[in-house]
Motif scaffolding. Structure first.
Motif, mmCIF file in Angstrom:
data_model
loop_
_atom_site.group_PDB
_atom_site.id
_atom_site.type_symbol
_atom_site.label_atom_id
_atom_site.label_comp_id
_atom_site.label_asym_id
_atom_site.label_seq_id
_atom_site.Cartn_x
_atom_site.Cartn_y
_atom_site.Cartn_z
ATOM 1 N N GLU A 115 54.097 -36.469 60.612
ATOM 2 C CA GLU A 115 53.259 -35.513 61.568
ATOM 3 C C GLU A 115 52.407 -36.435 62.331
ATOM 4 O OE1 GLU A 115 51.216 -32.508 59.491
ATOM 5 O OE2 GLU A 115 52.940 -32.160 58.041
ATOM 6 N N GLY A 116 52.950 -37.755 62.901
ATOM 7 C CA GLY A 116 52.022 -38.293 63.558
ATOM 8 C C GLY A 116 50.984 -39.168 63.225
ATOM 9 N N PRO A 162 57.930 -36.208 53.633
ATOM 10 C CA PRO A 162 57.478 -35.529 52.522
ATOM 11 C C PRO A 162 58.161 -34.264 52.024
ATOM 12 C CG PRO A 162 55.950 -35.313 54.310
ATOM 13 C CD PRO A 162 57.113 -36.153 54.647
ATOM 14 N N ASP A 163 58.274 -34.045 50.737
ATOM 15 C CA ASP A 163 58.698 -32.756 50.115
ATOM 16 C C ASP A 163 57.583 -31.898 50.071
ATOM 17 O OD1 ASP A 163 59.868 -30.656 48.536
ATOM 18 O OD2 ASP A 163 60.137 -32.084 47.046
ATOM 19 N N ARG A 297 44.258 -36.259 61.423
ATOM 20 C CA ARG A 297 44.523 -34.980 61.058
ATOM 21 C C ARG A 297 45.516 -34.859 62.436
ATOM 22 N NH1 ARG A 297 40.138 -30.571 60.593
ATOM 23 N NH2 ARG A 297 41.631 -29.295 61.660
ATOM 24 N N PRO A 298 46.701 -34.609 62.235
ATOM 25 C CA PRO A 298 47.772 -34.456 63.098
ATOM 26 C C PRO A 298 47.439 -33.375 64.255
ATOM 27 C CG PRO A 298 48.736 -34.696 61.240
ATOM 28 C CD PRO A 298 47.430 -34.532 60.812
#
Length: 351
Positions: A115-116, A162-163, A297-298
């Motif tokens: 997510e960056g 990630p799961d 925080r993306p």
């Protein structure tokens, strides 16, 4: 140079083939399986990994990782600690061989958390002299009799995929245990305090966060995060002045990061304090660089702050500004129907 990739697993059949294929250039792939009931073990062995069943009871992550590390053959020179939902990036082995020095005991590299969020990882280490500590959010440490020496690469070696279905229900009890075992560790104190907020245990969170902030040698961005969480806890408890005070302190702690400005803007939005909301959102947008740490925080590098600032500008009667900010929000998320509708509304009001 021999390199071993080692990991722990339990019911990871969705990820194990991808994991093993990414690490195929390793001399050893070692997996300590902690009780899989699906096809994880078979699939891993089909991919050439060495899989060993282990039992850790009561469960704690550090003991499991130490068991996995102990299974790595003694002739391995370098070890890479991974999770099954992580992958090695193409060219990783050549980069390690190029970067590693005879004096090195550990390597820093770029880690893509997803997510960056990109920050420095450090789970590539020499075979001897290292161990894992803490029951949860375990940390890799070196034997105190040895000297740690880092080599550094700018390459992204490892990516996290990630799961989202993985539970974290066991984390709270393990973090309580971790803090009890090492009450002077700021890292563990912060993670426990943060976990209280995830479980909406606001009174416990307030005490734990204040205890963390009273500790020496805390990291500025975790201090800032703790202050923001104190703002959130007091807000949830209906103590608005205490909440405002903590949000303002978080801004003072790290004004060069977007996160405290965004949380102050969200708090002001809840209170319909549009001047404060507009000022905080615009101040956050003025921050142009990420910290490149795990606290980033993306969402704050997408449309959200533009959207918040636009809403506040509208409520302040700054209609042209609302149009400009709303257009920038929509440009970053063109499929968001709400943003498109808001922009049309702002344009009508600006006429």
């Amino acid at each position: 140079m021999k390199i071993a990739v080692y990991a722990i697993s339990k019911n990871e059949e969705a990820f194990v083939e991808r994991f093993c294929q990414s690490a195929a250039d390793a001399d050893y792939i070692i997996i300590a399986d902690t009780g899989s009931t699906d096809e994880t073990v078979r699939l891993a062995r089909d991919q050439g990994a060495s899989v060993y069943p282990i039992c850790i009871a009561p469960w704690r992550f550090d003991h499991a990782r130490n068991a996995a590390l102990a299974l790595v053959p003694s002739d391995a020179d370098i070890c890479i600690a991974l999770d099954l939902d992580e992958v090695m990036m193409p060219g990783w082995r050549a980069e390690i061989e190029k970067t590693w020095t005879s004096e090195a005991t550990r390597m820093r590299y770029q880690f893509d958390w997803s997510e960056g969020v990109l920050f420095q990882g450090n789970k590539v280490h020499k075979r001897q002299g290292y161990f894992w500590r803490h029951p949860c959010h375990e940390a890799l440490e070196i034997d105190r009799r040895l000297t740690e020496t880092f080599c550094v690469s700018d390459m992204t070696l490892i990516t996290h995929l990630p799961d989202p279905t993985k539970p974290r229900g066991q984390y709270l009890d393990l973090l309580r245990l971790s803090h009890a075992e090492d009450p002077a560790c700021p890292r563990t104190a912060f993670f426990l305090a943060r976990e209280f907020t995830y479980h909406s245990l606001w009174d416990e969170a307030v005490k734990a966060l204040e205890d963390f902030l009273a500790m020496p040698d805390t990291w500025v961005l975790e201090r800032c995060w703790a202050q923001r969480l104190l703002g959130k806890a007091h807000h949830k408890l209906g103590r608005e002045e205490e909440a405002r005070s903590w949000y303002l302190r978080s801004v003072g702690e790290a004004p060069w990061s977007r996160e405290p400005w965004a949380d102050l803007a969200a708090f002001a939005y809840d209170l319909k304090d549009w001047e404060a909301c507009y000022f905080a959102a615009k101040s956050g947008l003025a921050v142009k660089n990420k910290s490149n740490t795990y606290v980033d925080r993306p969402d704050l590098w997408g449309y959200s702050l533009y959207d918040t600032a636009a809403l506040a500008a509208y409520h302040l009667g700054l209609h042209a500004e609302a149009v400009s900010l709303g257009a920038q929000a929509l440009e970053l998320a063109p499929d968001e129907e709400r943003l498109a509708n808001n922009l049309e509304f702002y344009k009508e009001k600006a006429l």
